[in-house]
Design a protein around this motif. Structure first.
Motif, PDB file in Angstrom:
ATOM      1  N   PHE A   1       7.841  -5.966  11.123  1.00  0.00           N
ATOM      2  CA  PHE A   1       8.742  -5.786   9.989  1.00  0.00           C
ATOM      3  C   PHE A   1       8.113  -4.764   9.050  1.00  0.00           C
ATOM      4  CE2 PHE A   1       9.944 -10.026  11.460  1.00  0.00           C
ATOM      5  CZ  PHE A   1      11.315  -9.882  11.519  1.00  0.00           C
ATOM      6  N   ILE A   2       8.860  -3.720   8.746  1.00  0.00           N
ATOM      7  CA  ILE A   2       8.401  -2.651   7.864  1.00  0.00           C
ATOM      8  C   ILE A   2       9.270  -2.695   6.607  1.00  0.00           C
ATOM      9  CG2 ILE A   2       8.026  -0.171   7.617  1.00  0.00           C
ATOM     10  CD1 ILE A   2       8.105  -0.098  10.765  1.00  0.00           C
ATOM     11  N   MET A   3       8.704  -3.211   5.530  1.00  0.00           N
ATOM     12  CA  MET A   3       9.430  -3.284   4.267  1.00  0.00           C
ATOM     13  C   MET A   3       9.056  -2.070   3.423  1.00  0.00           C
ATOM     14  SD  MET A   3      11.599  -4.910   2.544  1.00  0.00           S
ATOM     15  CE  MET A   3      12.225  -4.660   0.920  1.00  0.00           C
TER      16      MET A   3
ATOM     17  N   LYS B   1       0.837  -1.196   0.000  1.00  0.00           N
ATOM     18  CA  LYS B   1       0.000   0.000   0.000  1.00  0.00           C
ATOM     19  C   LYS B   1       0.873   1.246   0.000  1.00  0.00           C
ATOM     20  CE  LYS B   1      -4.033  -1.776   2.435  1.00  0.00           C
ATOM     21  NZ  LYS B   1      -4.877  -1.615   3.623  1.00  0.00           N
ATOM     22  N   TYR B   2       0.354   2.287  -0.642  1.00  0.00           N
ATOM     23  CA  TYR B   2       1.010   3.599  -0.621  1.00  0.00           C
ATOM     24  C   TYR B   2       0.414   4.428   0.515  1.00  0.00           C
ATOM     25  CZ  TYR B   2       3.132   2.745  -5.178  1.00  0.00           C
ATOM     26  OH  TYR B   2       3.865   2.232  -6.204  1.00  0.00           O
ATOM     27  N   PHE B   3       1.279   5.059   1.292  1.00  0.00           N
ATOM     28  CA  PHE B   3       0.848   5.924   2.381  1.00  0.00           C
ATOM     29  C   PHE B   3       1.483   7.289   2.214  1.00  0.00           C
ATOM     30  CE2 PHE B   3       0.571   1.627   4.016  1.00  0.00           C
ATOM     31  CZ  PHE B   3      -0.688   1.608   4.588  1.00  0.00           C
TER      32      PHE B   3
ATOM     33  N   PHE C   1       5.176   6.581   0.781  1.00  0.00           N
ATOM     34  CA  PHE C   1       5.908   5.344   1.039  1.00  0.00           C
ATOM     35  C   PHE C   1       5.070   4.157   0.582  1.00  0.00           C
ATOM     36  CE2 PHE C   1       7.757   8.320   3.944  1.00  0.00           C
ATOM     37  CZ  PHE C   1       9.083   7.910   4.112  1.00  0.00           C
ATOM     38  N   LYS C   2       5.666   3.254  -0.207  1.00  0.00           N
ATOM     39  CA  LYS C   2       5.010   1.990  -0.554  1.00  0.00           C
ATOM     40  C   LYS C   2       5.525   0.956   0.442  1.00  0.00           C
ATOM     41  CE  LYS C   2       4.212  -1.363  -4.203  1.00  0.00           C
ATOM     42  NZ  LYS C   2       4.641  -1.826  -5.536  1.00  0.00           N
ATOM     43  N   LEU C   3       4.584   0.406   1.240  1.00  0.00           N
ATOM     44  CA  LEU C   3       4.976  -0.423   2.370  1.00  0.00           C
ATOM     45  C   LEU C   3       4.317  -1.798   2.364  1.00  0.00           C
ATOM     46  CD1 LEU C   3       4.492   2.228   5.210  1.00  0.00           C
ATOM     47  CD2 LEU C   3       6.618   1.656   4.007  1.00  0.00           C
ATOM     48  N   ASN C   4       5.037  -2.743   2.929  1.00  0.00           N
ATOM     49  CA  ASN C   4       4.511  -4.024   3.387  1.00  0.00           C
ATOM     50  C   ASN C   4       4.840  -4.082   4.869  1.00  0.00           C
ATOM     51  OD1 ASN C   4       3.527  -5.617   1.097  1.00  0.00           O
ATOM     52  ND2 ASN C   4       5.609  -5.382   0.343  1.00  0.00           N
TER      53      ASN C   4
END
Length: 111
Positions: A35-37, A13-15, A101-104
Motif C-alpha cells: 500500500f502506497i499512501m 517520509k519525503y522522497f 512525495f510524502k509517503l507512507n
C-alpha cells in the motif's frame, strides 16, 4: 486459518530521488500487497513509479516484473504480488522537476 501480517516499511517520509523501501521477509506468505499512501506531492510534473523486487537473501535483488504504473495523485495506491521467494521490497523512481512525495508505504501479507 490463514495468517495475516502488516508492516510499515516507510512512515511519513519525503522522497525526491529514486529509493528502495526497507526489505520485508515474507517467505511464509502466499500473497502480498504494497500500500502506497501519497500524502503530499510537490514539484512540476511529479511522477512516482514502484517496481516490486524479490530476493533470496535480502541482499541481492531482482525485478519481479510487477510495476505500479505512474502515480501522479495523492491518495492510496497499491501493488499486488504473488509467486515470490523470501524477501520483498519496492524500488521506486521519482521523476519531475523538483518533484517530492510524502509517503507512507505498508506491506500486507497473507499465507
Amino acid at each position: 486459518m490463514k495468517q495475516f501480517y502488516a508492516s510499515h516499511l516507510e512512515v511519513k517520509k519525503y522522497f525526491s530521488e529514486d529509493f528502495e523501501t526497507h526489505p520485508y521477509e515474507a517467505g511464509w506468505a502466499d500473497e502480498a500487497i504494497f500500500f502506497i499512501m501519497v500524502e503530499e506531492i510537490k514539484g512540476e510534473s511529479p511522477v512516482l513509479e514502484a517496481r516490486v523486487q524479490i530476493s533470496h537473501d535480502g541482499i541481492h535483488w531482482a525485478d519481479e516484473g510487477t510495476v505500479s504504473g505512474p502515480i501522479t495523485a495523492a491518495g492510496l495506491h497499491f501493488v499486488r504480488v504473488s509467486h515470490f521467494g523470501n524477501w520483498l521490497r519496492l524500488a521506486c523512481s521519482v521523476r519531475g522537476e523538483d518533484a517530492s512525495f510524502k509517503l507512507n508505504i505498508q506491506i500486507a501479507c497473507k499465507g
